[in-house]
Design a protein around this motif. Structure first.
Motif, mmCIF file in Angstrom:
data_model
loop_
_atom_site.group_PDB
_atom_site.id
_atom_site.type_symbol
_atom_site.label_atom_id
_atom_site.label_comp_id
_atom_site.label_asym_id
_atom_site.label_seq_id
_atom_site.Cartn_x
_atom_site.Cartn_y
_atom_site.Cartn_z
ATOM 1 N N LEU A 1 1.087 -1.562 0.302
ATOM 2 C CA LEU A 1 -0.417 0.370 0.133
ATOM 3 C C LEU A 1 0.583 1.107 0.243
ATOM 4 N N PRO A 2 1.559 1.742 0.975
ATOM 5 C CA PRO A 2 2.774 2.452 0.802
ATOM 6 C C PRO A 2 3.843 2.653 -0.179
ATOM 7 N N ARG A 3 3.563 1.847 -0.951
ATOM 8 C CA ARG A 3 4.586 1.686 -2.300
ATOM 9 C C ARG A 3 4.198 2.002 -3.024
ATOM 10 N N LEU A 4 2.538 2.254 -3.321
ATOM 11 C CA LEU A 4 1.954 2.132 -5.308
ATOM 12 C C LEU A 4 2.649 2.887 -5.935
ATOM 13 N N THR A 5 2.944 3.462 -5.930
ATOM 14 C CA THR A 5 3.797 4.892 -6.665
ATOM 15 C C THR A 5 5.295 3.485 -7.883
ATOM 16 N N ARG A 6 5.093 2.250 -7.383
ATOM 17 C CA ARG A 6 5.918 1.586 -7.710
ATOM 18 C C ARG A 6 5.012 0.286 -8.921
ATOM 19 N N TRP B 1 2.493 -1.564 -11.131
ATOM 20 C CA TRP B 1 2.530 -0.949 -12.986
ATOM 21 C C TRP B 1 1.272 -2.079 -13.259
ATOM 22 N N THR B 2 0.540 -2.080 -12.582
ATOM 23 C CA THR B 2 -0.139 -3.821 -13.042
ATOM 24 C C THR B 2 -1.291 -3.961 -12.499
ATOM 25 N N HIS B 3 -2.594 -4.748 -13.792
ATOM 26 C CA HIS B 3 -3.767 -4.617 -13.409
ATOM 27 C C HIS B 3 -4.467 -4.976 -12.382
ATOM 28 N N LEU B 4 -4.286 -4.289 -10.701
ATOM 29 C CA LEU B 4 -4.966 -4.773 -10.035
ATOM 30 C C LEU B 4 -6.163 -5.683 -9.385
ATOM 31 N N ASP B 5 -7.297 -4.970 -10.234
ATOM 32 C CA ASP B 5 -8.354 -5.563 -10.549
ATOM 33 C C ASP B 5 -8.616 -7.451 -10.328
ATOM 34 N N ARG B 6 -7.273 -7.596 -11.300
ATOM 35 C CA ARG B 6 -7.241 -9.056 -12.058
ATOM 36 C C ARG B 6 -6.214 -9.803 -10.851
ATOM 37 N N GLN B 7 -5.790 -9.239 -10.327
ATOM 38 C CA GLN B 7 -4.749 -9.742 -8.940
ATOM 39 C C GLN B 7 -5.315 -11.255 -7.851
ATOM 40 N N ARG C 1 -7.468 2.607 -4.210
ATOM 41 C CA ARG C 1 -8.987 1.890 -3.710
ATOM 42 C C ARG C 1 -9.222 0.664 -4.502
ATOM 43 N N ILE C 2 -8.132 0.471 -5.163
ATOM 44 C CA ILE C 2 -8.114 -1.051 -5.347
ATOM 45 C C ILE C 2 -7.669 -1.719 -4.121
ATOM 46 N N ILE C 3 -6.590 -1.301 -3.976
ATOM 47 C CA ILE C 3 -5.744 -1.887 -2.162
ATOM 48 C C ILE C 3 -6.653 -2.235 -1.276
ATOM 49 N N LEU C 4 -7.119 -1.218 -0.791
ATOM 50 C CA LEU C 4 -7.570 -1.111 0.375
ATOM 51 C C LEU C 4 -9.675 -1.565 0.767
ATOM 52 N N ASN C 5 -9.912 -1.989 -1.172
ATOM 53 C CA ASN C 5 -10.989 -2.578 -0.912
ATOM 54 C C ASN C 5 -10.546 -4.296 -0.490
ATOM 55 N N LYS C 6 -9.694 -4.836 -1.548
ATOM 56 C CA LYS C 6 -9.003 -5.643 -0.949
ATOM 57 C C LYS C 6 -8.177 -5.766 0.090
ATOM 58 N N ILE C 7 -8.438 -4.754 0.898
ATOM 59 C CA ILE C 7 -7.704 -5.028 2.618
ATOM 60 C C ILE C 7 -8.983 -5.173 3.275
ATOM 61 N N ALA C 8 -9.671 -4.333 3.122
ATOM 62 C CA ALA C 8 -11.135 -4.314 4.018
ATOM 63 C C ALA C 8 -11.737 -5.727 3.586
ATOM 64 N N LEU C 9 -11.720 -7.032 1.855
ATOM 65 C CA LEU C 9 -12.225 -7.855 2.213
ATOM 66 C C LEU C 9 -11.353 -9.061 2.902
ATOM 67 N N LEU C 10 -10.223 -9.000 2.457
ATOM 68 C CA LEU C 10 -9.121 -10.230 3.196
ATOM 69 C C LEU C 10 -9.448 -9.567 5.047
ATOM 70 N N LYS C 11 -9.761 -8.688 5.156
ATOM 71 C CA LYS C 11 -9.998 -8.551 6.777
ATOM 72 C C LYS C 11 -11.151 -8.917 6.899
#
Length: 408
Positions: A139-144, A146-152, A172-182
């Motif tokens: 999450l804090p390294r999102l400037t790096r 480079w991929t379509h996270l919604d298919r990950q 936003r995709i990462i935060l949603n995935k973190i919430a779902l995984l939690k």
């Protein structure tokens, strides 16, 4: 779960980088780099050279100094190496600047551990825990990114090439995935808590210790089961629980994930339920590799991690394993320098601070089955004491069993 190092970096050569600071001596850094090399080998990477530098603290921009970075770059270009692993967790700024300068793939200790965890996870629960920890790291390294996270979802979530640059969308995709995984972990936590409750009031014993100290081998001996054991870091990740009976006394024995230096806090948190086996244990069996030159520091790492998991102090048996692998070189008669762990015998070592532990420690070899019967007796006595305290009316039964055993 697919992991990026194993799939993209397996059999790649890499250089390792560590810092000698006011908090880490040269001897410690060399040992940490040996451990980092072991981690790399576990991930299928071939470490070829170590680079170290003395600094008061890490460079906030490039971790090491610019001169050292140029030295690393020159070596990697000359030897056609395109992977460098740093022994500490790098900040997003450091990763960005180092990658810009070296133009190679950058890993740090945390990302390496995370990927090994992904490789070792067997159950859906462990895979979900690893994936959560990976996203939290990312999450804090999102400037790096480079991929379509919604298919990950369900695949590797680490660094995988070039592509999408929509930072806010990725975030936003990462935060949603973190919430779902939690939420997913919360539901599994309830199921596992229910399973633990259904085990009744049996005494619970947990094997704890630094990674690769022989816990799984000991688990197999005590429970007569076949838990996977291998000479690699984090050979087992999912907690295994077995019912063990010693002299008609049943109890539950769990083999927990091994600890390691610089274990990321968010990883400890992600594995909350796995570590609940430690929290709910009545007795801890702390396994130590006596043959390791810095086993005392490993003991300290484990104790510190245990304190993070559970503030309550639990009864503990300290088991010094691998006595068959303990070696030393006796000093010459004219050598007046103080004895060290490299030239002190096991007998002398036992008479050091360990001697004060008395019944709280024992020396064994799980591999060679040395002193295992004595360990079983020690565990039996501890479990019996806890059982009698929990069920006082059973005291006379234990006395009867003990009397019959003595008569025999």
């Amino acid at each position: 779960m697919r992991d990026f190092i194993i799939s993209e970096s397996k059999n790649k050569e890499a250089v390792l980088v560590g810092l000698i600071t006011q908090y880490q001596t040269e001897e410690q850094v060399n040992e940490y780099l040996d451990e980092l090399a072991f981690l790399a080998e576990t991930a299928g990477i071939i470490p070829v050279k170590n680079f170290t530098q003395k600094l008061e603290h890490s460079n906030p921009v490039t971790f090491v100094g610019t001169g050292k970075l140029q030295e690393i770059k020159q070596y990697m270009e000359d030897n056609e190496i395109d992977l460098v692993i740093f022994d500490d967790e790098l900040s997003p700024k450091q990763i960005r600047n180092i990658e810009k300068e070296l133009q190679v793939k950058i890993l740090d200790r945390t990302s390496l551990i995370l990927d090994i965890f992904a490789m070792r996870a067997q159950t859906a629960y462990a895979k979900t825990q690893v994936e959560l920890a990976q996203y939290q790291y990312l999450l804090p390294r999102l400037t790096r990114m480079w991929t379509h996270l919604d298919r990950q979802r369900g695949g590797g979530v680490m660094m995988r090439g070039v592509g999408e640059t929509q930072l806010e969308t990725d975030r936003r995709i990462i935060l949603n995935k973190i919430a779902l995984l939690k939420e997913e972990l919360k539901n599994i936590d309830k199921q596992m808590a229910s399973q633990r409750k259904n085990r009744g009031k049996m005494v619970r014993v947990a094997l704890v210790g630094y990674t690769n100290v022989g816990k799984s081998t000991l688990m197999n001996l005590l429970s007569k089961s076949e838990v996977f054991a291998e000479n690699k870091l984090f050979a087992t990740l999912d907690t295994t629980v077995r019912k063990v009976i010693i002299d008609n006394l049943p109890f539950l024995l769990s083999d927990t994930v091994g600890f390691i230096r610089k274990l990321p806090t968010h990883l400890v948190e992600s594995f909350k339920s796995t570590l609940d086996e430690v929290r709910e244990a009545d007795l801890l069996v702390h396994v130590v590799d006596i043959s390791h030159p810095n086993f005392e520091e490993q003991i300290e790492v484990v104790n510190k991690t245990l304190l993070e998991i559970d503030k309550e102090e639990k009864p503990t048996i300290l088991v010094f394993n691998k006595v068959d692998a303990f070696t030393y070189t006796p000093k010459d008669e004219d050598d007046l320098t103080p004895a060290t762990k490299e030239n002190i015998s096991l007998e002398e070592l036992e008479k050091s601070w360990m001697h004060k532990l008395h019944d709280d420690c024992i020396f064994i070899s799980a591999k060679q089955k040395i002193n295992i019967d004595e360990l079983k007796k020690k565990v039996y006595e501890r479990v019996k004491a806890i059982h009698i305290e929990r069920y006082p009316y059973n005291d006379f039964l234990f006395q009867k069993y003990d009397d019959e055993a003595n008569d025999a």
